[in-house]
Enzyme design. Structure first.
Site, PDB file in Angstrom:
ATOM      1  N   HIS A  80       0.901  -1.125  -0.100  1.00 21.98           N
ATOM      2  CA  HIS A  80      -0.033  -0.099  -0.069  1.00 21.98           C
ATOM      3  C   HIS A  80       0.934   1.071   0.101  1.00 21.98           C
ATOM      4  O   HIS A  80       1.536   1.599   0.960  1.00 21.98           O
ATOM      5  CB  HIS A  80      -0.996   0.028   1.466  1.00 21.98           C
ATOM      6  CG  HIS A  80      -1.788   1.006   1.317  1.00 21.98           C
ATOM      7  ND1 HIS A  80      -3.044   1.226   1.617  1.00 21.98           N
ATOM      8  CD2 HIS A  80      -1.585   2.496   0.914  1.00 21.98           C
ATOM      9  CE1 HIS A  80      -3.776   2.263   1.435  1.00 21.98           C
ATOM     10  NE2 HIS A  80      -2.804   3.150   1.420  1.00 21.98           N
TER      11      HIS A  80
ATOM     12  N   HIS B 205       1.465   5.312  -1.523  1.00 17.98           N
ATOM     13  CA  HIS B 205       1.086   6.710  -2.572  1.00 17.98           C
ATOM     14  C   HIS B 205       2.189   7.110  -3.442  1.00 17.98           C
ATOM     15  O   HIS B 205       3.196   7.628  -2.555  1.00 17.98           O
ATOM     16  CB  HIS B 205       0.416   7.402  -1.612  1.00 17.98           C
ATOM     17  CG  HIS B 205      -0.768   7.099  -1.141  1.00 17.98           C
ATOM     18  ND1 HIS B 205      -2.000   7.330  -1.594  1.00 17.98           N
ATOM     19  CD2 HIS B 205      -0.951   6.447   0.230  1.00 17.98           C
ATOM     20  CE1 HIS B 205      -2.906   6.919  -0.856  1.00 17.98           C
ATOM     21  NE2 HIS B 205      -2.257   6.295   0.237  1.00 17.98           N
ATOM     22  N   LEU B 206       2.267   6.904  -4.599  1.00 14.76           N
ATOM     23  CA  LEU B 206       3.587   7.601  -5.507  1.00 14.76           C
ATOM     24  C   LEU B 206       3.128   9.090  -6.047  1.00 14.76           C
ATOM     25  O   LEU B 206       4.169   9.548  -6.286  1.00 14.76           O
ATOM     26  CB  LEU B 206       3.869   6.684  -6.400  1.00 14.76           C
ATOM     27  CG  LEU B 206       4.703   5.402  -6.191  1.00 14.76           C
ATOM     28  CD1 LEU B 206       4.904   4.448  -7.251  1.00 14.76           C
ATOM     29  CD2 LEU B 206       5.919   5.658  -5.300  1.00 14.76           C
ATOM     30  N   ARG B 207       1.887   9.323  -5.934  1.00 17.37           N
ATOM     31  CA  ARG B 207       1.606  10.685  -6.438  1.00 17.37           C
ATOM     32  C   ARG B 207       1.957  10.927  -7.971  1.00 17.37           C
ATOM     33  O   ARG B 207       1.950   9.842  -8.626  1.00 17.37           O
ATOM     34  CB  ARG B 207       2.187  11.904  -5.546  1.00 17.37           C
ATOM     35  CG  ARG B 207       1.972  11.824  -4.206  1.00 17.37           C
ATOM     36  CD  ARG B 207       0.492  11.692  -3.670  1.00 17.37           C
ATOM     37  NE  ARG B 207       0.502  12.202  -2.344  1.00 17.37           N
ATOM     38  CZ  ARG B 207      -0.412  11.813  -1.446  1.00 17.37           C
ATOM     39  NH1 ARG B 207      -1.271  10.790  -1.815  1.00 17.37           N
ATOM     40  NH2 ARG B 207      -0.289  11.935  -0.188  1.00 17.37           N
TER      41      ARG B 207
ATOM     42  N   ASN C  15      -5.204   7.174  -5.940  1.00 22.55           N
ATOM     43  CA  ASN C  15      -6.080   8.467  -5.534  1.00 22.55           C
ATOM     44  C   ASN C  15      -5.601   9.557  -5.748  1.00 22.55           C
ATOM     45  O   ASN C  15      -5.074  10.512  -5.298  1.00 22.55           O
ATOM     46  CB  ASN C  15      -6.301   8.614  -4.033  1.00 22.55           C
ATOM     47  CG  ASN C  15      -4.992   8.580  -3.116  1.00 22.55           C
ATOM     48  OD1 ASN C  15      -4.098   7.873  -3.427  1.00 22.55           O
ATOM     49  ND2 ASN C  15      -5.296   9.156  -1.736  1.00 22.55           N
TER      50      ASN C  15
ATOM     51  N   LYS D  63      -9.491  -0.604  -5.546  1.00 23.81           N
ATOM     52  CA  LYS D  63      -9.290   0.184  -4.339  1.00 23.81           C
ATOM     53  C   LYS D  63     -10.676   0.754  -4.056  1.00 23.81           C
ATOM     54  O   LYS D  63     -11.291   1.426  -4.842  1.00 23.81           O
ATOM     55  CB  LYS D  63      -8.317   1.223  -4.446  1.00 23.81           C
ATOM     56  CG  LYS D  63      -8.247   2.125  -3.149  1.00 23.81           C
ATOM     57  CD  LYS D  63      -7.745   1.498  -2.013  1.00 23.81           C
ATOM     58  CE  LYS D  63      -7.948   2.475  -0.710  1.00 23.81           C
ATOM     59  NZ  LYS D  63      -6.810   2.728   0.032  1.00 23.81           N
TER      60      LYS D  63
ATOM     61  N   HIS E 111     -10.383   0.810   1.905  1.00 29.44           N
ATOM     62  CA  HIS E 111      -9.988   2.008   3.260  1.00 29.44           C
ATOM     63  C   HIS E 111     -11.196   1.664   4.093  1.00 29.44           C
ATOM     64  O   HIS E 111     -12.339   2.237   3.957  1.00 29.44           O
ATOM     65  CB  HIS E 111     -10.113   3.449   2.363  1.00 29.44           C
ATOM     66  CG  HIS E 111      -9.622   4.484   3.616  1.00 29.44           C
ATOM     67  ND1 HIS E 111      -8.459   5.017   3.600  1.00 29.44           N
ATOM     68  CD2 HIS E 111     -10.445   4.793   4.687  1.00 29.44           C
ATOM     69  CE1 HIS E 111      -8.413   5.812   4.872  1.00 29.44           C
ATOM     70  NE2 HIS E 111      -9.506   5.702   5.419  1.00 29.44           N
TER      71      HIS E 111
ATOM     72  N   HIS F  89      -4.302  -0.827   6.212  1.00 29.47           N
ATOM     73  CA  HIS F  89      -3.873   0.073   7.212  1.00 29.47           C
ATOM     74  C   HIS F  89      -4.904  -0.223   8.479  1.00 29.47           C
ATOM     75  O   HIS F  89      -5.386   0.720   8.814  1.00 29.47           O
ATOM     76  CB  HIS F  89      -3.616   1.530   6.740  1.00 29.47           C
ATOM     77  CG  HIS F  89      -4.666   2.141   5.885  1.00 29.47           C
ATOM     78  ND1 HIS F  89      -5.952   2.132   6.312  1.00 29.47           N
ATOM     79  CD2 HIS F  89      -4.575   2.820   4.763  1.00 29.47           C
ATOM     80  CE1 HIS F  89      -6.665   2.746   5.337  1.00 29.47           C
ATOM     81  NE2 HIS F  89      -5.948   3.260   4.559  1.00 29.47           N
TER      82      HIS F  89
ATOM     83  N   LEU G 279      -4.607   8.969   8.091  1.00 25.96           N
ATOM     84  CA  LEU G 279      -6.029   8.296   8.078  1.00 25.96           C
ATOM     85  C   LEU G 279      -5.965   6.742   7.570  1.00 25.96           C
ATOM     86  O   LEU G 279      -5.226   6.701   6.825  1.00 25.96           O
ATOM     87  CB  LEU G 279      -7.250   9.209   7.276  1.00 25.96           C
ATOM     88  CG  LEU G 279      -7.755  10.462   7.725  1.00 25.96           C
ATOM     89  CD1 LEU G 279      -8.421  11.219   6.796  1.00 25.96           C
ATOM     90  CD2 LEU G 279      -8.252  10.373   9.229  1.00 25.96           C
TER      91      LEU G 279
ATOM     92  N   ASP H 236       1.757   2.694   3.469  1.00 31.25           N
ATOM     93  CA  ASP H 236       0.847   3.900   3.407  1.00 31.25           C
ATOM     94  C   ASP H 236       1.649   5.135   3.428  1.00 31.25           C
ATOM     95  O   ASP H 236       1.094   6.116   3.613  1.00 31.25           O
ATOM     96  CB  ASP H 236      -0.330   3.889   4.472  1.00 31.25           C
ATOM     97  CG  ASP H 236      -1.425   4.620   4.092  1.00 31.25           C
ATOM     98  OD1 ASP H 236      -1.513   5.211   2.777  1.00 31.25           O
ATOM     99  OD2 ASP H 236      -2.311   5.107   4.801  1.00 31.25           O
TER     100      ASP H 236
ATOM    101  N   HIS I 272       3.033  14.484   1.412  1.00 27.20           N
ATOM    102  CA  HIS I 272       2.623  15.840   1.192  1.00 27.20           C
ATOM    103  C   HIS I 272       3.615  16.858   1.615  1.00 27.20           C
ATOM    104  O   HIS I 272       4.428  16.685   2.534  1.00 27.20           O
ATOM    105  CB  HIS I 272       1.481  16.011   2.537  1.00 27.20           C
ATOM    106  CG  HIS I 272      -0.207  15.338   2.031  1.00 27.20           C
ATOM    107  ND1 HIS I 272      -0.907  15.503   1.057  1.00 27.20           N
ATOM    108  CD2 HIS I 272      -0.065  14.288   2.749  1.00 27.20           C
ATOM    109  CE1 HIS I 272      -1.765  14.682   1.290  1.00 27.20           C
ATOM    110  NE2 HIS I 272      -1.402  13.609   2.118  1.00 27.20           N
TER     111      HIS I 272
ATOM    112  N   ALA J 292      -3.720  14.678   5.644  1.00 27.13           N
ATOM    113  CA  ALA J 292      -3.307  13.178   6.392  1.00 27.13           C
ATOM    114  C   ALA J 292      -2.310  12.660   5.630  1.00 27.13           C
ATOM    115  O   ALA J 292      -2.586  12.424   4.256  1.00 27.13           O
ATOM    116  CB  ALA J 292      -4.587  12.543   6.380  1.00 27.13           C
TER     117      ALA J 292
HETATM  118  O1  DOR Z   1      -3.298   9.265   5.767  1.00 27.58           O
HETATM  119  C1  DOR Z   1      -3.558   9.148   4.758  1.00 27.58           C
HETATM  120  N1  DOR Z   1      -3.105   9.653   3.616  1.00 27.58           N
HETATM  121  N2  DOR Z   1      -4.816   8.107   4.428  1.00 27.58           N
HETATM  122  C2  DOR Z   1      -5.051   7.830   3.288  1.00 27.58           C
HETATM  123  O2  DOR Z   1      -6.097   7.158   3.368  1.00 27.58           O
HETATM  124  C3  DOR Z   1      -4.770   8.676   2.194  1.00 27.58           C
HETATM  125  C4  DOR Z   1      -3.506   9.160   2.337  1.00 27.58           C
HETATM  126  C5  DOR Z   1      -3.154  10.231   1.185  1.00 27.58           C
HETATM  127  O3  DOR Z   1      -3.275  10.071   0.131  1.00 27.58           O
HETATM  128  O4  DOR Z   1      -2.606  11.195   1.472  1.00 27.58           O
HETATM  129 ZN    ZN Z   2      -3.222   5.088   1.775  1.00 27.07          ZN
END
Ligand code: DOR
Ligand code: ZN
Length: 352
Positions: A14, A16-18, A42, A100, A137, A175, A220, A248, A252, A264
Site C-alpha cells: 500500500h 502513494h506515489l503521487r 487517489n 481500491k 479503506h 492499514h 487516516l 501507506d 504531502h 493526512a
Molecule cells: O493518511 C492518509 N493519507 N490516509 C489515506 O488514506 C490517504 C493518504 C493520502 O493519500 O495522503
Molecule cells: Zn493510503
C-alpha cells in the site's frame, strides 16, 4: 557488535506515489529497498479506468531511477460508474493487481469514492469470479461517528455485509489500526488479509496529540490508543500470513502538513525497513520480519516472492536518515519514529 539479517527483498502492499515532481522526488525512496508496491489510485483526478492506469504506469516508469529493479503494481479507483468489463480486461492483461475502495469522503482525494454499495455489486461479483482482490479503506464517513471509532464501525456496517454479499471476493483491509480490525481478520479465512503500516506499529494517539499537535503524525485512519498499537504489533510479529506490510507512505509537502487544516499522511518510505527492524527486534521477533515484509503479501496476491535479497545491518551507534526529502513539489518530512535507528539496509541493485 554488528548484527546482520538477510531477507527476501520486501514489497510494499500500500503506497502513494503521487504524480509529476512529487513522484519524481519520492519514487527513489521506495525503489531503494522495495521490489514492488501496490500503487494507490487517489490522484486528482483518480485512476479510474484501465486507460488511466496504463498512462499512470508509464509516468511512474519514466520517473524510475536508472538501475532500479522496482515494479509498480497498479490499481483502479472504484467508483459507482466503474465498468466491470474494463476492470476484467485490465486484470486479464496484467495491467492491474487490485481495485481500491474508498468510501466517499473518507480521506485524501476520496470524493469520487463509493456512497451506494448496491451500485458496485456487479463489479465486485466480477472481481470475485476472476480472483481480483479489493483493497478497502475501512472507515465510515458518517459525520456522527467519532473519528476514533470509524474503523470499528466500518467493519460492522459496511465490510461484514459486503463480504456476506460477495463471499468469494478476496479483500485486503488496508492499514488496520485497531484490535477490532485484527480480531476481524483472525476470525475469517485466508480470503481476508490486512496490511499494517510502519507508523501504526510505532505511534499512538498520545504521540500525535500530547505536548503539542504533531502534524507529521496525522494520517487516516488516525492513530488510536496504545492498546490498539500493541494489538497491531502482536499481529505483525505473529507470523500469521494474513498480515503484511503496507506502509501507506503518503507524501504531502511541509506547508500542506504544517497548516491550520493539515493533510493526512505519513511519509515513511525512506526509513521503513529500519523502523520495522527495530519494532520486530523489540518484540523478539526478528525471525518474523521477512514473512511480514516479503512473503505474506505475495502469497495473498498469488505472486512469487522477489528473488533478490536485502541485508539489514544493526550498528552500535544510531544511524542518520534524512529529516526531509527535497522534491520539485517541495520538502517532504520523513517519519520520525521517536527513537534512534540502529538498522540500515543494503539493497541489491540501486542506491540514489
Ligand atoms: O493518511 C492518509 N493519507 N490516509 C489515506 O488514506 C490517504 C493518504 C493520502 O493519500 O495522503
Ligand atoms: Zn493510503
Amino acid at each position: 557488535m554488528i548484527q546482520t539479517l538477510t531477507i527476501t527483498r520486501p514489497d510494499d502492499w500500500h503506497l502513494h506515489l503521487r504524480d509529476g515532481a512529487m513522484l519524481e522526488g519520492i519514487l527513489p525512496e521506495t525503489a531503494r529497498d522495495f521490489g514492488r508496491a501496490i500503487v494507490m489510485p487517489n490522484l486528482v483526478p483518480p485512476v479510474v479506468t484501465a486507460k488511466d492506469a496504463a498512462a499512470y504506469r508509464a509516468r511512474i516508469m519514466a520517473a524510475m531511477p536508472a538501475g532500479a529493479g522496482f515494479v509498480p503494481l497498479m490499481t483502479l479507483y472504484l467508483t459507482e460508474t466503474t465498468d466491470a468489463e474494463d476492470v476484467a480486461a485490465a486484470h486479464a492483461s496484467g495491467l492491474i493487481t487490485a481495485v481500491k475502495l474508498y468510501p466517499a469522503g473518507a480521506t485524501t482525494n476520496s470524493d469520487s469514492g463509493v456512497a451506494n454499495f448496491d451500485r458496485v455489486q456487479g463489479v465486485l461479483e466480477r472481481m470475485a469470479e476472476i480472483g481480483l482482490p479489493l483493497c478497502v479503506h475501512g472507515e465510515v464517513t458518517d459525520p456522527s461517528v467519532d473519528i476514533f471509532d470509524r474503523e470499528a464501525v466500518f467493519i460492522d456496517r459496511v465490510l461484514d455485509p459486503l463480504r456476506r454479499r460477495v463471499p468469494e471476493l478476496r479483500v485486503v483491509m488496508e492499514h488496520i489500526t485497531t484490535a477490532d480490525g485484527v480480531a476481524y481478520v483472525m476470525a475469517h479465512d485466508e480470503r481476508l488479509g490486512a496490511t499494517i503500516t510502519t507508523h501504526h506499529l510505532i505511534i499512538n494517539r498520545n504521540d500525535l496529540l500530547v505536548g503539542g499537535i504533531k502534524p507529521h503524525y496525522y494520517c487516516l485512519p488516525i492513530a488510536k490508543r496504545e492498546e490498539h498499537r500493541v494489538a497491531l504489533v502482536a499481529a505483525a510479529t505473529s507470523g500469521d500470513k494474513r498480515f503484511f506490510l503496507g506502509t501507506d507512505s503518503a507524501p504531502h509537502t511541509d506547508p500542506n502538513k504544517e497548516s491550520a487544516c493539515g493533510c493526512a499522511g505519513v511519509f515513511s518510505a525512506t526509513n521503513t525497513m529500519s523502523c520495522l527492524a527495530h519494532v520486530f527486534e523489540n518484540a523478539s521477533a526478528l525471525d518474523k520480519l521477512e514473512g511480514f515484509t516479503s512473503l505474506h503479501g505475495p502469497a495473498f496476491y498469488g505472486l512469487a516472492p522477489n528473488t533478490d535479497k536485502i541485508t539489514l545491518t544493526k550498528h552500535a551507534d544510531a544511524q542518520a536518515f534524512p529529516d526531509k526529502i527535497k522534491t520539485g513539489a517541495g520538502d517532504v518530512t520523513v517519519f520520525n519514529p521517536g527513537f534512534p535507528l540502529h538498522w540500515t539496509t543494503t539493497p541489491p541493485t540501486f542506491r540514489s
